[in-house]
Write a protein that holds these residues in place. Structure first.
Motif, mmCIF file in Angstrom:
data_model
loop_
_atom_site.group_PDB
_atom_site.id
_atom_site.type_symbol
_atom_site.label_atom_id
_atom_site.label_comp_id
_atom_site.label_asym_id
_atom_site.label_seq_id
_atom_site.Cartn_x
_atom_site.Cartn_y
_atom_site.Cartn_z
ATOM 1 N N GLY A 192 0.562 1.019 19.756
ATOM 2 C CA GLY A 192 -0.190 1.878 20.670
ATOM 3 C C GLY A 192 -1.261 2.718 20.000
ATOM 4 N N ASP A 193 -1.438 2.586 18.685
ATOM 5 C CA ASP A 193 -2.441 3.407 17.981
ATOM 6 C C ASP A 193 -3.810 2.712 17.941
ATOM 7 O OD1 ASP A 193 -0.637 5.377 17.519
ATOM 8 O OD2 ASP A 193 -0.098 4.698 15.502
ATOM 9 N N TYR A 194 -4.269 2.281 19.111
ATOM 10 C CA TYR A 194 -5.513 1.490 19.131
ATOM 11 C C TYR A 194 -6.744 2.341 18.789
ATOM 12 C CZ TYR A 194 -2.504 -1.959 21.285
ATOM 13 O OH TYR A 194 -1.468 -2.828 21.524
ATOM 14 N N LEU A 195 -6.743 3.602 19.167
ATOM 15 C CA LEU A 195 -7.858 4.478 18.790
ATOM 16 C C LEU A 195 -7.897 4.656 17.278
ATOM 17 C CD1 LEU A 195 -7.710 7.217 21.582
ATOM 18 C CD2 LEU A 195 -9.304 5.304 21.389
ATOM 19 N N ILE A 196 -6.682 4.672 16.682
ATOM 20 C CA ILE A 196 -6.609 4.777 15.225
ATOM 21 C C ILE A 196 -7.198 3.527 14.583
ATOM 22 C CG2 ILE A 196 -5.018 4.853 13.259
ATOM 23 C CD1 ILE A 196 -3.166 6.582 15.004
ATOM 24 N N ASP A 197 -6.925 2.374 15.207
ATOM 25 C CA ASP A 197 -7.471 1.120 14.682
ATOM 26 C C ASP A 197 -8.996 1.180 14.639
ATOM 27 O OD1 ASP A 197 -4.855 0.330 14.697
ATOM 28 O OD2 ASP A 197 -5.026 -0.785 16.588
ATOM 29 N N GLN A 198 -9.600 1.681 15.696
ATOM 30 C CA GLN A 198 -11.064 1.781 15.750
ATOM 31 C C GLN A 198 -11.583 2.749 14.702
ATOM 32 O OE1 GLN A 198 -12.242 2.724 19.757
ATOM 33 N NE2 GLN A 198 -11.131 0.974 20.636
ATOM 34 N N ALA A 199 -10.877 3.876 14.547
ATOM 35 C CA ALA A 199 -11.302 4.868 13.562
ATOM 36 C C ALA A 199 -11.210 4.302 12.152
ATOM 37 C CB ALA A 199 -10.458 6.135 13.689
ATOM 38 N N ALA A 200 -10.155 3.534 11.893
ATOM 39 C CA ALA A 200 -9.976 2.935 10.572
ATOM 40 C C ALA A 200 -11.094 1.939 10.275
ATOM 41 C CB ALA A 200 -8.616 2.250 10.496
ATOM 42 N N ALA A 201 -11.446 1.123 11.275
ATOM 43 C CA ALA A 201 -12.535 0.156 11.086
ATOM 44 C C ALA A 201 -13.845 0.873 10.813
ATOM 45 C CB ALA A 201 -12.646 -0.739 12.307
ATOM 46 N N SER A 202 -14.075 1.956 11.531
ATOM 47 C CA SER A 202 -15.317 2.723 11.331
ATOM 48 C C SER A 202 -15.357 3.357 9.950
ATOM 49 C CB SER A 202 -15.448 3.811 12.400
ATOM 50 O OG SER A 202 -15.509 3.238 13.688
ATOM 51 N N ALA A 203 -14.172 3.717 9.420
ATOM 52 C CA ALA A 203 -14.113 4.367 8.112
ATOM 53 C C ALA A 203 -14.196 3.379 6.965
ATOM 54 C CB ALA A 203 -12.833 5.189 7.996
ATOM 55 N N GLY A 204 -14.118 2.071 7.284
ATOM 56 C CA GLY A 204 -14.297 1.076 6.232
ATOM 57 C C GLY A 204 -13.116 0.166 6.001
ATOM 58 N N ALA A 205 -12.064 0.234 6.840
ATOM 59 C CA ALA A 205 -10.919 -0.657 6.664
ATOM 60 C C ALA A 205 -11.317 -2.087 6.997
ATOM 61 C CB ALA A 205 -9.767 -0.207 7.558
ATOM 62 N N ALA A 206 -10.808 -3.059 6.203
ATOM 63 C CA ALA A 206 -11.138 -4.459 6.437
ATOM 64 C C ALA A 206 -10.362 -5.026 7.616
ATOM 65 C CB ALA A 206 -10.846 -5.275 5.182
ATOM 66 N N ASP A 207 -9.158 -4.523 7.857
ATOM 67 C CA ASP A 207 -8.329 -5.039 8.945
ATOM 68 C C ASP A 207 -7.220 -4.030 9.216
ATOM 69 O OD1 ASP A 207 -7.310 -6.689 10.872
ATOM 70 O OD2 ASP A 207 -6.893 -8.384 9.534
ATOM 71 N N TYR A 208 -6.444 -4.282 10.252
ATOM 72 C CA TYR A 208 -5.277 -3.432 10.508
ATOM 73 C C TYR A 208 -4.136 -4.325 10.979
ATOM 74 C CZ TYR A 208 -6.091 -3.914 15.523
ATOM 75 O OH TYR A 208 -6.240 -4.412 16.779
ATOM 76 N N LEU A 209 -2.893 -3.896 10.695
ATOM 77 C CA LEU A 209 -1.702 -4.604 11.153
ATOM 78 C C LEU A 209 -0.773 -3.585 11.800
ATOM 79 C CD1 LEU A 209 -0.973 -6.877 8.038
ATOM 80 C CD2 LEU A 209 -1.881 -7.620 10.253
ATOM 81 N N VAL A 210 -0.091 -4.019 12.852
ATOM 82 C CA VAL A 210 0.856 -3.143 13.539
ATOM 83 C C VAL A 210 2.234 -3.372 12.947
ATOM 84 C CG1 VAL A 210 1.923 -2.550 15.752
ATOM 85 C CG2 VAL A 210 -0.506 -3.214 15.652
ATOM 86 N N LYS A 211 2.832 -2.314 12.467
ATOM 87 C CA LYS A 211 4.165 -2.418 11.846
ATOM 88 C C LYS A 211 5.161 -3.007 12.838
ATOM 89 C CE LYS A 211 4.030 1.310 8.416
ATOM 90 N NZ LYS A 211 4.688 2.559 7.962
ATOM 91 N N GLY A 212 6.010 -3.910 12.317
ATOM 92 C CA GLY A 212 7.034 -4.532 13.151
ATOM 93 C C GLY A 212 6.536 -5.754 13.888
ATOM 94 N N GLU A 213 5.230 -6.044 13.835
ATOM 95 C CA GLU A 213 4.697 -7.182 14.589
ATOM 96 C C GLU A 213 4.136 -8.289 13.695
ATOM 97 O OE1 GLU A 213 1.888 -5.940 17.504
ATOM 98 O OE2 GLU A 213 3.363 -4.779 18.669
ATOM 99 N N PHE A 214 4.145 -8.099 12.371
ATOM 100 C CA PHE A 214 3.584 -9.150 11.503
ATOM 101 C C PHE A 214 4.685 -9.831 10.721
ATOM 102 C CE2 PHE A 214 3.100 -5.129 9.120
ATOM 103 C CZ PHE A 214 3.795 -5.416 7.953
ATOM 104 N N THR A 215 4.451 -11.101 10.450
ATOM 105 C CA THR A 215 5.367 -11.907 9.647
ATOM 106 C C THR A 215 4.759 -12.081 8.255
ATOM 107 O OG1 THR A 215 4.303 -13.988 10.279
ATOM 108 C CG2 THR A 215 6.064 -13.154 11.726
ATOM 109 N N GLY A 216 5.510 -12.810 7.405
ATOM 110 C CA GLY A 216 4.979 -13.077 6.071
ATOM 111 C C GLY A 216 3.680 -13.860 6.133
ATOM 112 N N LEU A 217 3.617 -14.852 7.058
ATOM 113 C CA LEU A 217 2.404 -15.669 7.171
ATOM 114 C C LEU A 217 1.221 -14.855 7.675
ATOM 115 C CD1 LEU A 217 3.858 -19.028 8.580
ATOM 116 C CD2 LEU A 217 2.989 -18.567 6.278
#
Length: 482
Positions: free
Chosen positions: A92-117
């Motif tokens: 639910g931190d989608y506004l944070i995702d946008q802020a991170a991208a604006s600050a220079g983050a290459a990507d974002y992942l949501v904890k608990g939703e990503f696998t090793g692949l």
């Protein structure tokens, strides 16, 4: 034989040790790549490790106690360090995702939703994209370094004739502001705009014969620049071309000066040979005539008539030889400072009767200030007057217009004597300053040779541009005293 895996060092910044072990486990279970994951559990420890700049990628939890992942990204900027960063956020931190991208983050992942692949893919994409961007930036740095520091004129232009960008050398040599150039069409830079239009058409048709081709540009002060022009496609999608123009004006001028000096030396040798071979026989003829007159032949009237013809022709030949020698020997000069405007006005006054009788209109565009040259007044006036009279004779029987225009550089004054007369053929231009070459029925072909000698003796030069049926422009270049 098994190849060694390349190790990828990752720093995970997260105050939850369980999340760190989870990420480490997911990456250890992957094949084909070895990941070494270091851990920074606090914001301050993370900053200390980041300052060492030892990791290829950073996994940063957004929530770090009193700080956030955005603070970490800001620290990257503060130490001028750039590296791929993947932000780890909660649901639910989608506004944070946008802020991170604006600050220079290459990507974002949501904890608990990503696998090793998905984690490995995000890391691989972030690193690959980072390396790709690094290469692009390096290419851009090299390109802009060349663009900014090149001594050549560099222009970016498209197939709609628009000038998109220019380098500092273009501004300096063309003497326009950047704003003025960006408002111009590319053909306007060419000395002959029609030639510029054809150049763009051939360029956009993919003509490969445009490299190192000679053209002429014109500056904001209407001065002509000879250039060798190269064109290459820079952006295929937008049809943007890179034009590199080498200014060869001085080189061409020096080459022409050298050719003229060589021709001058050859002419001098010919003149000396003619003088040596002809003067002795002429002396014998004159002595014979003198003796013959002392002892007249039986038919005195007839003998006197023949003797008069021989004597007059001998004197004429002797006069031609003398004039030829004068045209090929740098004269002794009485050099003094003279305002150039005054000298040209004086020459026009001396030609006033000829101009009036021929019905020729005169337009002048002198320098706004009376620049000064060092000259022998009498001799430089002869040179100016020769060119003015030639222009008058080229316009006889027409609606003649004689224009005298001037411009200047920091070291030289350029004087343009322009007529709308019959013009000069290409063959005629090639031999124009040769002794005894003339297209006039009663000319002796020494006027322009003498003019060139006078100009060269003043450490100047003279050039001609002409087109049959249109007219001629003689340009005299003289060093400026002040």
């Amino acid at each position: 034989m098994t190849s060694m895996k390349k190790q990828v060092k990752i720093l995970m910044i997260d105050d939850d040790e369980d999340d760190y072990f989870l990420v480490q486990t997911l990456l250890q279970d992957l094949r084909g790549q070895e990941y070494i994951v270091d851990w920074a559990p606090t914001y301050n420890k993370a900053l200390a490790i980041i300052a060492q700049k030892e990791h290829e990628l950073y996994l940063v939890d957004y929530r770090l106690g009193a700080h956030t992942g955005i603070d970490v990204l800001e620290y990257f900027k503060s130490i001028d360090y750039r590296a791929p960063v993947i932000m780890l956020t909660g649901k639910g931190d989608y506004l944070i995702d946008q802020a991170a991208a604006s600050a220079g983050a290459a990507d974002y992942l949501v904890k608990g939703e990503f696998t090793g692949l998905t984690l490995e893919r995000a890391i691989r994409y972030a690193i690959n994209e980072w390396h790709h961007l690094q290469k692009i930036e390096e290419s851009q740095r090299k390109y802009f370094g060349i663009f900014e520091r090149s001594h050549d004129i560099i222009i970016l232009a498209d197939c709609d004739y628009r000038i998109i960008d220019v380098n500092p050398s273009a501004l300096k040599r063309l003497q326009y502001t950047k704003e003025e150039l960006l408002e111009m069409d590319l053909p306007q830079l060419f000395y002959l705009p029609n030639e510029g239009q054809l150049f763009v058409e051939h360029m956009c048709e993919g003509d490969n014969n445009l490299n190192q081709k000679a053209y002429s540009f014109t500056t904001s002060h209407q001065q002509k620049l000879d250039v060798l022009l190269n064109a290459s496609l820079l952006d295929e999608k937008n049809h943007v071309y890179l034009l590199v123009a080498e200014d060869v004006t001085d080189k061409n001028r020096k080459d022409q000066e050298r050719r003229q000096q060589d021709k001058f030396a050859v002419t001098g040798r010919i003149a000396r040979i003619i003088a040596h071979e002809v003067r002795n026989p002429l002396t014998n003829i004159l002595l014979a005539v003198s003796q013959f007159r002392q002892d007249p032949p039986p038919d005195e009237d007839e003998a006197d008539a023949y003797l008069g013809i021989v004597e007059r022709n001998c004197e004429r030949i002797n006069q031609l030889i003398t004039e030829l020698l004068q045209t090929t020997r740098l004269p002794e000069l009485d050099m003094q400072a003279h305002p150039i405007n005054n000298l040209l006005q004086n020459a026009l006054e001396q030609a006033a009767d000829r101009l009036q009788l021929a019905g020729i209109k005169v337009e002048t565009s002198f320098l706004p200030h009376n620049a000064v040259v060092e000259a022998d007044k009498d001799k430089i006036l002869i040179a100016f007057l020769n060119l003015i009279i030639n222009a008058i004779e080229a316009m006889e029987g027409q609606n003649g217009l004689l224009r005298i225009e001037m411009d200047e550089t920091s070291k030289y004054i350029n004087i343009h004597i322009i007529d709308n007369g019959c013009g000069i053929s290409e063959e005629g231009r090639a031999r124009l300053f040769d002794p005894f070459f003339t297209s006039k029925k009663k000319g002796n072909g020494l006027g322009l040779t003498s003019t060139q000698t006078i100009i060269l003796s003043h450490k100047g030069n003279i050039f001609v541009e002409s087109e049959v049926g249109t007219g001629s422009t003689f340009t005299i270049i003289l060093p400026k005293l002040y």
